[in-house]
Scaffold this active site. Structure first.
Site, PDB file in Angstrom:
ATOM      1  N   LYS A 119      -3.834  55.938 112.009  1.00 27.43           N
ATOM      2  CA  LYS A 119      -3.436  54.624 111.503  1.00 27.43           C
ATOM      3  C   LYS A 119      -2.166  54.687 110.662  1.00 27.43           C
ATOM      4  CE  LYS A 119      -7.574  51.820 111.591  1.00 27.43           C
ATOM      5  NZ  LYS A 119      -8.412  50.890 110.829  1.00 27.43           N
ATOM      6  N   LYS A 202      -9.990  54.581 123.939  1.00 27.39           N
ATOM      7  CA  LYS A 202     -11.137  53.806 123.427  1.00 27.39           C
ATOM      8  C   LYS A 202     -10.889  52.301 123.590  1.00 27.39           C
ATOM      9  CE  LYS A 202     -11.664  53.125 119.025  1.00 27.39           C
ATOM     10  NZ  LYS A 202     -11.930  53.106 117.580  1.00 27.39           N
ATOM     11  N   LYS A 205     -10.121  46.446 119.606  1.00 27.37           N
ATOM     12  CA  LYS A 205      -9.634  45.077 119.407  1.00 27.37           C
ATOM     13  C   LYS A 205      -8.138  45.054 119.186  1.00 27.37           C
ATOM     14  CE  LYS A 205     -12.016  45.527 115.054  1.00 27.37           C
ATOM     15  NZ  LYS A 205     -13.263  45.124 114.433  1.00 27.37           N
TER      16      LYS A 205
HETATM   17  P1  TYM Z   1     -15.323  49.446 113.151  1.00 24.49           P
HETATM   18  O1  TYM Z   1     -15.329  48.117 112.496  1.00 24.49           O
HETATM   19  O2  TYM Z   1     -14.027  49.956 113.706  1.00 24.49           O
HETATM   20  O3  TYM Z   1     -16.376  49.466 114.328  1.00 24.49           O
HETATM   21  C1  TYM Z   1     -17.724  49.066 114.106  1.00 24.49           C
HETATM   22  C2  TYM Z   1     -18.667  49.930 114.920  1.00 24.49           C
HETATM   23  O4  TYM Z   1     -18.359  49.832 116.313  1.00 24.49           O
HETATM   24  C3  TYM Z   1     -18.210  51.146 116.853  1.00 24.49           C
HETATM   25  N1  TYM Z   1     -17.193  51.085 117.929  1.00 24.49           N
HETATM   26  C4  TYM Z   1     -17.383  51.586 119.154  1.00 24.49           C
HETATM   27  N2  TYM Z   1     -18.450  52.208 119.709  1.00 24.49           N
HETATM   28  C5  TYM Z   1     -18.328  52.585 121.004  1.00 24.49           C
HETATM   29  N3  TYM Z   1     -17.195  52.369 121.745  1.00 24.49           N
HETATM   30  C6  TYM Z   1     -16.105  51.753 121.235  1.00 24.49           C
HETATM   31  N4  TYM Z   1     -15.029  51.533 121.969  1.00 24.49           N
HETATM   32  C7  TYM Z   1     -16.183  51.327 119.866  1.00 24.49           C
HETATM   33  N5  TYM Z   1     -15.313  50.687 119.029  1.00 24.49           N
HETATM   34  C8  TYM Z   1     -15.950  50.551 117.849  1.00 24.49           C
HETATM   35  C9  TYM Z   1     -17.749  52.003 115.685  1.00 24.49           C
HETATM   36  O5  TYM Z   1     -18.007  53.366 115.914  1.00 24.49           O
HETATM   37  C10 TYM Z   1     -18.575  51.430 114.553  1.00 24.49           C
HETATM   38  O6  TYM Z   1     -19.881  51.991 114.545  1.00 24.49           O
HETATM   39  N6  TYM Z   1     -15.370  52.593 109.258  1.00 24.49           N
HETATM   40  C11 TYM Z   1     -16.184  51.721 110.092  1.00 24.49           C
HETATM   41  C12 TYM Z   1     -16.904  50.637 109.318  1.00 24.49           C
HETATM   42  C13 TYM Z   1     -17.729  51.120 108.170  1.00 24.49           C
HETATM   43  C14 TYM Z   1     -18.975  51.786 108.243  1.00 24.49           C
HETATM   44  C15 TYM Z   1     -19.375  51.995 106.904  1.00 24.49           C
HETATM   45  C16 TYM Z   1     -19.774  52.197 109.313  1.00 24.49           C
HETATM   46  C17 TYM Z   1     -17.409  50.976 106.846  1.00 24.49           C
HETATM   47  N7  TYM Z   1     -18.412  51.492 106.099  1.00 24.49           N
HETATM   48  C18 TYM Z   1     -20.570  52.646 106.600  1.00 24.49           C
HETATM   49  C19 TYM Z   1     -20.972  52.856 108.985  1.00 24.49           C
HETATM   50  C20 TYM Z   1     -21.363  53.056 107.674  1.00 24.49           C
HETATM   51  C21 TYM Z   1     -15.292  51.061 111.113  1.00 24.49           C
HETATM   52  O7  TYM Z   1     -14.106  50.927 110.925  1.00 24.49           O
HETATM   53  O8  TYM Z   1     -15.963  50.543 112.183  1.00 24.49           O
END
Ligand code: TYM
Length: 339
Positions: A119, A202, A205
């Site tokens: 990022k 991957k 969005k």
């Molecule tokens: P974020 O918001 O990018 O994504 C949310 C969840 O969706 C999963 N995900 C995917 N899984 C499979 N294939 C994909 N293409 C895909 N894109 C997204 C992510 O793995 C995630 O589980 N840092 C985290 C948010 C967060 C969090 C936490 C998660 C903040 N605090 C504490 C768990 C526990 C994030 O940016 O997810």
């Protein structure tokens, strides 16, 4: 305190940074619902708005996206009575514990995070300090609940390893067994849903091409069109999984089918081996529309009643604080804050 004495509790979060994709749904949301319904754990789910602002968010969009994400959780099957559902900024103990963890985690640990490198890129000098410290806030999200299990997609694995390192260092530094060493739960066919335009990337969005992803708000026509246009190859589906080893686009569609149908990828091949994509894609499109279109329309229905969404989030935050306040108080005691 031994690990066995921690209440089995699930925590996970999703950023309200706009647009919930099929990757978020299959990799995270659907599995959150399964863990809620299995009833083996307390389940706590969060819209992580404080994480979202580590990169620029237009304030009006952030509010809209937070409510839309809440609608997505509920439309997917999260029951705000069974699970605790809220937005992160309403529960101040997340940020308070994150500060303590900023003082436990080391700069070198943060610098090694691949998400930070991706990022911030070559422009690290211009990235926000929050983006660098992001994983310490994520560790705080989890550990302020003493969560024992965290369901996430594959891309969050490194952050969960760091969470374990922070818990272990805190426990070691202060000579306590206070924070659990949390288990990541990265399971199933869809822990890494790939772009429909490039099976080596991957699904995200932030991809400039809307054809690369299915959005949870897409209608039936859009879902079917994107699957029809998905990149594939001219070979028929093999009968064994190893036949997909060098075929990332084909493997992605098989995995998506498996996750939507709740069967194993091998079971998909057992039923569809020998089919060309001209035959398989319409079957997948029909399944995807059947499973996803009702969620999209339920999201729109819920979004029309904003006061109800706000009421649910306020109530969720109140319930969350019943857990977080005593854990923060105990943390401050351990650290030596006079109170
Ligand atoms: P974020 O918001 O990018 O994504 C949310 C969840 O969706 C999963 N995900 C995917 N899984 C499979 N294939 C994909 N293409 C895909 N894109 C997204 C992510 O793995 C995630 O589980 N840092 C985290 C948010 C967060 C969090 C936490 C998660 C903040 N605090 C504490 C768990 C526990 C994030 O940016 O997810």
């Amino acid at each position: 305190m031994t690990e066995a004495s921690f209440t089995p509790r699930v925590f996970s979060g999703i950023q309200p940074s706009g647009g919930l994709t099929l990757g978020n749904y299959l990799g995270a949301m659907k599995r959150f619902v399964d863990m809620q319904d299995a009833g083996a754990h307390e389940t706590v789910y969060c819209m992580v708005d404080l994480h979202a602002i580590t990169v620029w968010q237009d304030p009006a969009d952030l509010q809209k996206n937070t409510r839309e994400l809440a609608a997505g959780f509920i439309a997917s099957g999260i029951d705000p009575e069974k699970s605790i559902l809220f937005n992160q900024s309403r529960v101040p103990e997340h940020a308070q514990l994150a500060w303590v963890f900023n003082c436990v985690a080391r700069m070198g640990w943060m610098g090694r995070m691949t998400q930070w490198k991706d990022k911030a890129g070559k422009n690290a000098e211009q990235a926000s300090l929050g983006l660098f410290a992001y994983p310490a806030l994520m560790a705080a999200d989890i550990l302020i609940y003493h969560a024992t299990h965290v369901p996430v997609g594959e891309d969050q694995k490194q952050h969960l390893e760091l969470t374990r390192d922070i818990a272990a260092k805190f426990n070691h530094d202060f000579g306590v067994d206070f924070f659990p060493i949390t288990e990541p739960v990265i399971e199933g066919a869809a822990t890494r849903v790939m772009s429909l335009r490039d099976g080596t990337k991957k699904m995200s969005k932030s991809d400039p091409s809307d054809l690369s992803r299915i959005n949870m708000t897409d209608d039936a026509d859009a879902i079917a069109k994107k699957i029809r246009k998905a990149k594939t190859d001219p070979e028929p589906l093999p009968s064994e999984l190893k036949g997909l080893d060098d075929r990332p686009d084909a493997r992605n569609l098989v995995n998506i089918y498996a996750a939507l149908a709740e069967v194993s990828p091998q079971a998909v091949l057992d039923d569809h081996a020998g089919q060309q994509f001209g035959t398989f894609k319409p079957i997948l499109a029909e399944l995807a529309v059947e499973k996803l279109a009702p969620i999209g329309s339920e999201m729109s229905r819920l979004m029309a009643d904003q006061p109800e969404i706000d009421r649910i989030l306020a109530r969720g935050a109140e319930r969350a604080r019943e857990i977080t306040e005593p854990i923060l108080a105990k943390t401050y005691d351990i650290v030596g804050m006079v109170r």
